[in-house]
Design a protein around this motif. Structure first.
Motif, PDB file in Angstrom:
ATOM      1  N   GLY A   1       0.782  -1.226   0.000  1.00  0.00           N
ATOM      2  CA  GLY A   1       0.000   0.000   0.000  1.00  0.00           C
ATOM      3  C   GLY A   1       0.814   1.275   0.000  1.00  0.00           C
ATOM      4  N   GLN A   2       2.130   1.168  -0.175  1.00  0.00           N
ATOM      5  CA  GLN A   2       3.000   2.344  -0.124  1.00  0.00           C
ATOM      6  C   GLN A   2       3.551   2.747  -1.486  1.00  0.00           C
ATOM      7  OE1 GLN A   2       3.705   4.121   3.133  1.00  0.00           O
ATOM      8  NE2 GLN A   2       1.737   3.099   3.031  1.00  0.00           N
ATOM      9  N   GLY A   3       3.039   2.133  -2.548  1.00  0.00           N
ATOM     10  CA  GLY A   3       3.475   2.522  -3.880  1.00  0.00           C
ATOM     11  C   GLY A   3       3.098   3.965  -4.180  1.00  0.00           C
ATOM     12  N   ALA A   4       4.035   4.725  -4.725  1.00  0.00           N
ATOM     13  CA  ALA A   4       3.821   6.157  -4.963  1.00  0.00           C
ATOM     14  C   ALA A   4       3.013   6.409  -6.232  1.00  0.00           C
ATOM     15  CB  ALA A   4       5.163   6.864  -5.074  1.00  0.00           C
ATOM     16  N   THR A   5       2.256   7.491  -6.242  1.00  0.00           N
ATOM     17  CA  THR A   5       1.615   7.995  -7.455  1.00  0.00           C
ATOM     18  C   THR A   5       2.214   9.364  -7.761  1.00  0.00           C
ATOM     19  OG1 THR A   5      -0.177   9.219  -6.384  1.00  0.00           O
ATOM     20  CG2 THR A   5      -0.550   6.861  -6.771  1.00  0.00           C
ATOM     21  N   PRO A   6       2.212   9.770  -9.013  1.00  0.00           N
ATOM     22  CA  PRO A   6       2.754  11.101  -9.327  1.00  0.00           C
ATOM     23  C   PRO A   6       2.041  12.227  -8.586  1.00  0.00           C
ATOM     24  CG  PRO A   6       2.577   9.796 -11.329  1.00  0.00           C
ATOM     25  CD  PRO A   6       1.900   9.002 -10.243  1.00  0.00           C
ATOM     26  N   ARG A   7       0.699  12.156  -8.538  1.00  0.00           N
ATOM     27  CA  ARG A   7      -0.039  13.245  -7.896  1.00  0.00           C
ATOM     28  C   ARG A   7       0.293  13.353  -6.407  1.00  0.00           C
ATOM     29  NH1 ARG A   7      -4.240  15.208 -10.358  1.00  0.00           N
ATOM     30  NH2 ARG A   7      -4.841  13.200 -11.276  1.00  0.00           N
ATOM     31  N   ASP A   8       0.350  12.214  -5.731  1.00  0.00           N
ATOM     32  CA  ASP A   8       0.635  12.250  -4.303  1.00  0.00           C
ATOM     33  C   ASP A   8       2.092  12.617  -4.041  1.00  0.00           C
ATOM     34  OD1 ASP A   8      -0.528  11.960  -1.692  1.00  0.00           O
ATOM     35  OD2 ASP A   8       0.714  10.177  -1.430  1.00  0.00           O
ATOM     36  N   THR A   9       2.974  12.253  -4.944  1.00  0.00           N
ATOM     37  CA  THR A   9       4.380  12.631  -4.791  1.00  0.00           C
ATOM     38  C   THR A   9       4.541  14.146  -4.853  1.00  0.00           C
ATOM     39  OG1 THR A   9       5.102  10.527  -5.754  1.00  0.00           O
ATOM     40  CG2 THR A   9       6.706  12.323  -5.710  1.00  0.00           C
ATOM     41  N   VAL A  10       3.800  14.793  -5.745  1.00  0.00           N
ATOM     42  CA  VAL A  10       3.828  16.262  -5.808  1.00  0.00           C
ATOM     43  C   VAL A  10       3.324  16.849  -4.487  1.00  0.00           C
ATOM     44  CG1 VAL A  10       2.829  18.305  -6.904  1.00  0.00           C
ATOM     45  CG2 VAL A  10       3.618  16.400  -8.314  1.00  0.00           C
ATOM     46  N   ARG A  11       2.231  16.300  -3.973  1.00  0.00           N
ATOM     47  CA  ARG A  11       1.680  16.794  -2.705  1.00  0.00           C
ATOM     48  C   ARG A  11       2.716  16.680  -1.588  1.00  0.00           C
ATOM     49  NH1 ARG A  11      -0.168  14.692   1.827  1.00  0.00           N
ATOM     50  NH2 ARG A  11      -0.021  12.535   1.052  1.00  0.00           N
ATOM     51  N   LYS A  12       3.384  15.536  -1.507  1.00  0.00           N
ATOM     52  CA  LYS A  12       4.368  15.320  -0.450  1.00  0.00           C
ATOM     53  C   LYS A  12       5.589  16.209  -0.632  1.00  0.00           C
ATOM     54  CE  LYS A  12       3.034  10.586   0.713  1.00  0.00           C
ATOM     55  NZ  LYS A  12       3.421   9.153   0.734  1.00  0.00           N
ATOM     56  N   LEU A  13       5.988  16.403  -1.870  1.00  0.00           N
ATOM     57  CA  LEU A  13       7.114  17.294  -2.144  1.00  0.00           C
ATOM     58  C   LEU A  13       6.799  18.706  -1.674  1.00  0.00           C
ATOM     59  CD1 LEU A  13       9.866  17.757  -3.597  1.00  0.00           C
ATOM     60  CD2 LEU A  13       8.549  18.221  -5.672  1.00  0.00           C
ATOM     61  N   ARG A  14       5.597  19.197  -2.004  1.00  0.00           N
ATOM     62  CA  ARG A  14       5.180  20.539  -1.601  1.00  0.00           C
ATOM     63  C   ARG A  14       5.060  20.675  -0.080  1.00  0.00           C
ATOM     64  NH1 ARG A  14       6.253  23.633  -5.923  1.00  0.00           N
ATOM     65  NH2 ARG A  14       4.820  23.373  -7.682  1.00  0.00           N
ATOM     66  N   ALA A  15       4.654  19.583   0.579  1.00  0.00           N
ATOM     67  CA  ALA A  15       4.423  19.619   2.029  1.00  0.00           C
ATOM     68  C   ALA A  15       5.692  19.388   2.839  1.00  0.00           C
ATOM     69  CB  ALA A  15       3.372  18.574   2.405  1.00  0.00           C
ATOM     70  N   GLY A  16       6.797  19.108   2.165  1.00  0.00           N
ATOM     71  CA  GLY A  16       8.059  18.926   2.876  1.00  0.00           C
ATOM     72  C   GLY A  16       8.312  17.536   3.408  1.00  0.00           C
ATOM     73  N   TYR A  17       7.546  16.547   2.920  1.00  0.00           N
ATOM     74  CA  TYR A  17       7.717  15.177   3.391  1.00  0.00           C
ATOM     75  C   TYR A  17       9.106  14.626   3.083  1.00  0.00           C
ATOM     76  CZ  TYR A  17       2.852  14.122   4.675  1.00  0.00           C
ATOM     77  OH  TYR A  17       1.631  14.074   5.299  1.00  0.00           O
ATOM     78  N   PHE A  18       9.764  15.144   2.067  1.00  0.00           N
ATOM     79  CA  PHE A  18      11.031  14.588   1.604  1.00  0.00           C
ATOM     80  C   PHE A  18      12.236  15.362   2.124  1.00  0.00           C
ATOM     81  CE2 PHE A  18       8.296  13.588  -2.340  1.00  0.00           C
ATOM     82  CZ  PHE A  18       7.745  12.477  -1.721  1.00  0.00           C
ATOM     83  N   ALA A  19      12.029  16.126   3.164  1.00  0.00           N
ATOM     84  CA  ALA A  19      13.101  16.992   3.668  1.00  0.00           C
ATOM     85  C   ALA A  19      14.350  16.218   4.066  1.00  0.00           C
ATOM     86  CB  ALA A  19      12.592  17.796   4.854  1.00  0.00           C
ATOM     87  N   SER A  20      14.183  14.960   4.486  1.00  0.00           N
ATOM     88  CA  SER A  20      15.330  14.187   4.962  1.00  0.00           C
ATOM     89  C   SER A  20      16.270  13.760   3.832  1.00  0.00           C
ATOM     90  CB  SER A  20      14.853  12.934   5.715  1.00  0.00           C
ATOM     91  OG  SER A  20      14.124  12.076   4.850  1.00  0.00           O
ATOM     92  N   TRP A  21      15.786  13.796   2.576  1.00  0.00           N
ATOM     93  CA  TRP A  21      16.649  13.352   1.491  1.00  0.00           C
ATOM     94  C   TRP A  21      16.648  14.259   0.266  1.00  0.00           C
ATOM     95  CZ3 TRP A  21      13.998  12.814  -2.989  1.00  0.00           C
ATOM     96  CH2 TRP A  21      12.650  12.420  -2.939  1.00  0.00           C
ATOM     97  N   PHE A  22      15.712  15.213   0.195  1.00  0.00           N
ATOM     98  CA  PHE A  22      15.622  16.049  -1.000  1.00  0.00           C
ATOM     99  C   PHE A  22      16.765  17.060  -1.055  1.00  0.00           C
ATOM    100  CE2 PHE A  22      13.942  19.831  -3.272  1.00  0.00           C
ATOM    101  CZ  PHE A  22      13.846  19.256  -4.530  1.00  0.00           C
ATOM    102  N   ASP A  23      17.534  16.996  -2.134  1.00  0.00           N
ATOM    103  CA  ASP A  23      18.685  17.872  -2.303  1.00  0.00           C
ATOM    104  C   ASP A  23      18.364  18.880  -3.414  1.00  0.00           C
ATOM    105  OD1 ASP A  23      21.166  19.020  -2.289  1.00  0.00           O
ATOM    106  OD2 ASP A  23      22.168  17.381  -3.337  1.00  0.00           O
TER     107      ASP A  23
END
Length: 248
Positions: A189-211
């Motif tokens: 149930g953790q497979g990513a979708t493009p739309r949700d990935t954009v949402r998470k990117l905007r919300a800062g979910y990827f702060a631990s690895w986003f360069d």
């Protein structure tokens, strides 16, 4: 834990539903049990959350307990693992030295900056021959080779990951915990979708690895939004469970 990015007091009500639910928990529990020694009699599940994994850690002769720092999480867990959960910081467990056969920490170490303290405390409460079983490299596991990952990969950095396998192995060795064979399990149930990935990117979910800076984030969001099948989940991640054995 108090220093994590999420407010787990507020998350408790919908945590399971947004994290893969029972299938993901069952896969995690089955994998943990594969690594628990046959003669183990006691296991503490650190950061047990709602107890969804904890209640599935069942085996004849094995007594399982849960610990978490969030009141709301423990209220849910108490209904699943009655009389066997306690509120505690994973760095200061209310247990004597050498009192447990196994400690598990599933989806914990990637969330906090104090992994060295957690590993040290696990080593303290483990008996000789006891095992620490923990997920490592969690963020890296979400790169499954999809079209989403092809866009994200140039912006991924593991440098700041607090659950890097090499880092945890080093902490473990400092406290008499030797690496042993681990395993993997599917994050249902953790497979990513493009739309949700954009949402998470905007919300800062990827702060631990986003360069990348805000301009990079904007460009990446646009590229993700242009991918086909915006709501089709890509492959589920395969999480890694590491095991460390207490010497002596």
């Amino acid at each position: 834990m108090a220093e994590t990015l999420l407010d787990y007091e507020a998350e408790a009500a919908h945590y399971d539903r947004t994290r893969g639910g029972a299938p993901r928990a069952a896969a995690a529990a089955e994998a943990v049990l594969r690594l628990v020694p046959p003669g183990a009699r006691t296991l503490l599940d650190l950061a047990c959350g709602t107890g969804l994994v904890t209640e599935r850690l069942t085996r004849p002769g094995l007594r399982v307990y849960g610990a978490d720092a969030a009141h709301a999480m423990l209220r849910v867990a108490a209904g699943r693992v009655p009389d066997r959960v306690v509120r505690a910081d994973a760095r200061r467990l209310p247990l004597p030295d050498a009192s447990l056969d196994a400690v598990s920490a599933v989806w914990l170490l990637h969330l906090v900056p104090f992994t060295a303290g957690i590993v040290a405390e696990a080593a303290r409460v483990l008996r000789p021959g006891g095992v620490l079983i923990t997920t490592v490299d969690k963020d890296a596991a979400h790169d499954v080779g999809s079209d989403i990952d092809a866009l994200l990969r140039p912006h991924r950095s593991t440098e700041a990951a607090s659950d890097r396998a090499d880092l945890i192995t080093r902490y473990a060795a400092a406290h008499g915990l030797e690496p042993a064979t681990g395993t993997h399990f599917t994050g249902h149930g953790q497979g990513a979708t493009p739309r949700d990935t954009v949402r998470k990117l905007r919300a800062g979910y990827f702060a631990s690895w986003f360069d990348g800076d805000s301009a990079t984030s904007d460009a990446l969001a646009a590229a993700l939004a242009a991918l086909p099948d915006q709501d089709r989940p890509r492959d589920d991640p395969r999480y890694r469970l590491a095991r460390f054995v207490r010497g002596g």
